[in-house]
Scaffold this motif. Structure first.
Motif, PDB file in Angstrom:
ATOM      1  N   MET A   1     -11.544   6.898 -10.160  1.00  0.00           N
ATOM      2  CA  MET A   1     -11.522   5.922  -8.985  1.00  0.00           C
ATOM      3  C   MET A   1     -12.245   4.462  -9.357  1.00  0.00           C
ATOM      4  O   MET A   1     -11.826   3.644  -9.056  1.00  0.00           O
TER       5      MET A   1
ATOM      6  N   ALA B   1      -6.987   2.637   4.108  1.00  0.00           N
ATOM      7  CA  ALA B   1      -6.119   1.896   3.083  1.00  0.00           C
ATOM      8  C   ALA B   1      -6.033   0.275   3.575  1.00  0.00           C
ATOM      9  O   ALA B   1      -6.132  -0.582   3.191  1.00  0.00           O
TER      10      ALA B   1
ATOM     11  N   GLU C   1     -10.061   2.655 -11.679  1.00  0.00           N
ATOM     12  CA  GLU C   1      -9.091   2.012 -11.023  1.00  0.00           C
ATOM     13  C   GLU C   1      -9.183   1.078 -10.186  1.00  0.00           C
ATOM     14  O   GLU C   1      -8.312   0.140  -9.706  1.00  0.00           O
ATOM     15  N   SER C   2     -10.329   1.333  -9.197  1.00  0.00           N
ATOM     16  CA  SER C   2     -10.552   0.256  -8.184  1.00  0.00           C
ATOM     17  C   SER C   2     -11.385  -0.833  -8.589  1.00  0.00           C
ATOM     18  O   SER C   2     -11.263  -2.074  -8.022  1.00  0.00           O
TER      19      SER C   2
ATOM     20  N   ILE D   1       0.758  -1.151  -0.070  1.00  0.00           N
ATOM     21  CA  ILE D   1       0.108  -0.059  -0.004  1.00  0.00           C
ATOM     22  C   ILE D   1       0.839   1.167  -0.329  1.00  0.00           C
ATOM     23  O   ILE D   1       1.263   1.686   1.127  1.00  0.00           O
TER      24      ILE D   1
ATOM     25  N   GLY E   1     -13.762   1.800  -2.980  1.00  0.00           N
ATOM     26  CA  GLY E   1     -12.825   2.964  -3.040  1.00  0.00           C
ATOM     27  C   GLY E   1     -13.381   4.444  -2.331  1.00  0.00           C
ATOM     28  O   GLY E   1     -14.857   4.085  -2.272  1.00  0.00           O
TER      29      GLY E   1
ATOM     30  N   MET F   1      -9.362   1.441  -1.570  1.00  0.00           N
ATOM     31  CA  MET F   1      -8.461   2.333  -2.207  1.00  0.00           C
ATOM     32  C   MET F   1      -9.006   3.739  -1.892  1.00  0.00           C
ATOM     33  O   MET F   1     -10.243   4.148  -1.837  1.00  0.00           O
TER      34      MET F   1
ATOM     35  N   VAL G   1      -3.167   9.231  -3.465  1.00  0.00           N
ATOM     36  CA  VAL G   1      -3.776   8.001  -3.700  1.00  0.00           C
ATOM     37  C   VAL G   1      -3.013   6.766  -3.096  1.00  0.00           C
ATOM     38  O   VAL G   1      -1.924   6.807  -3.248  1.00  0.00           O
TER      39      VAL G   1
ATOM     40  N   ALA H   1      -3.398   2.668  -2.912  1.00  0.00           N
ATOM     41  CA  ALA H   1      -4.119   1.714  -3.783  1.00  0.00           C
ATOM     42  C   ALA H   1      -3.689   0.203  -3.005  1.00  0.00           C
ATOM     43  O   ALA H   1      -2.684  -0.341  -3.662  1.00  0.00           O
TER      44      ALA H   1
ATOM     45  N   ALA I   1      -8.392  -4.075  -4.071  1.00  0.00           N
ATOM     46  CA  ALA I   1      -9.558  -3.358  -3.433  1.00  0.00           C
ATOM     47  C   ALA I   1     -10.872  -3.530  -3.228  1.00  0.00           C
ATOM     48  O   ALA I   1     -11.344  -4.327  -4.205  1.00  0.00           O
TER      49      ALA I   1
END
Length: 263
Positions: free
Chosen positions: A128, A87, A131-132, A24, A52, A92, A43, A45, A49
């Motif tokens: 988000m 996190a 990405e998540s 992380i 988010g 995320m 951010v 991540a 995840a």
């Protein structure tokens, strides 16, 4: 022999947990939003995840994030200082700064209920979500609750958040519209309200929380989560007072994350 095996298993589990935690890492991300404008975020991540969260600090909201991830302002803010704890729960995390065209006073002052703010965060939500590969929630504290609530009344469906969390909500305000005065009937997503019973900030008196809860009548799932105790230092409207859940960080974050993940 059995005890030896158990010891090796314990060591292996600790090593795996440590490896997961080490993955992380924090990074600075800038995404384009409006023409000529970018939105900077810190951010975190975690691998795989579970969801988010986009975190909105209170106050003027101008974190002034440097490229190396350090902040000029806001390190002690409740949501900023607990980003790693979120996190650690498998979420995320994106901590949002003021956008590139608001990097001087008053930063987000007078901007939290503007269409331009909505446009910026609409792009953050989309980023988000991509990405998540998970649900995206907006979480605000103090004046950050004005950002989160306004955005939730303006964006819905795929463009909007999957739920919101309001901590230390602005319940009265003579400078801008407080949260209960917004069109809360437009919010049709889960809402978690988190408040310290002893919050000493005049804008966030706990006795006014029931008015807020009653107006969230179209939310499919709403809940009030309350806390007592901790530490109360300095200005009653700042992060080291009950207002900022001082001394309760881990407990508050765990309960928020648990509620989010249960939805």
């Amino acid at each position: 022999m059995f005890n030896v095996i158990k010891s090796w298993i314990a060591v292996l589990l600790i090593a795996l947990a440590s490896q997961a935690m080490a993955q992380i890492t924090q990074k600075v991300v800038d995404i384009p939003t409006r023409p000529g404008v970018t939105q900077r975020m810190l951010v975190l991540a975690p691998p795989m995840a579970k969801g988010g969260v986009v975190l909105f600090a209170g106050g003027h909201g101008g974190l002034q994030i440097f490229p190396n991830g350090s902040l000029k302002w806001g390190d002690g803010n409740f949501l900023v200082r607990t980003r790693q704890l979120f996190a650690d729960q498998g979420l995320m995390v994106a901590v949002v700064d003021a956008p590139s065209d608001r990097q001087s006073p008053p930063y987000l002052g007078g901007f939290r209920q503007k269409p331009e703010h909505v446009a910026d965060i609409k792009e953050v939500i989309a980023w988000m979500r991509e990405e998540s590969k998970a649900t995206v929630w907006l979480v605000g504290t103090s004046r950050g609750t004005q950002s989160v609530t306004y955005i939730a009344t303006e964006l819905s469906g795929q463009e909007g958040p999957d739920g919101i969390v309001l901590t230390s909500t602005i319940l009265v305000d003579d400078k801008s519209r407080p949260v209960p005065a917004m069109p809360l009937g437009k919010i049709r997503i889960p809402v978690l309200v988190v408040h310290h019973v002893q919050d000493g900030c005049a804008l966030c008196e706990f006795a006014k929380v029931p008015t807020l809860m009653a107006k969230l009548n179209n939310s499919p799932s709403k809940e009030l989560l309350t806390f007592n105790g901790g530490e109360n230092n300095g200005d009653p409207c700042e992060a080291m007072a009950y207002h900022g859940f001082n001394g309760l960080d881990r407990e508050v974050v765990q309960q928020i994350a648990g509620w989010i993940l249960s939805k």
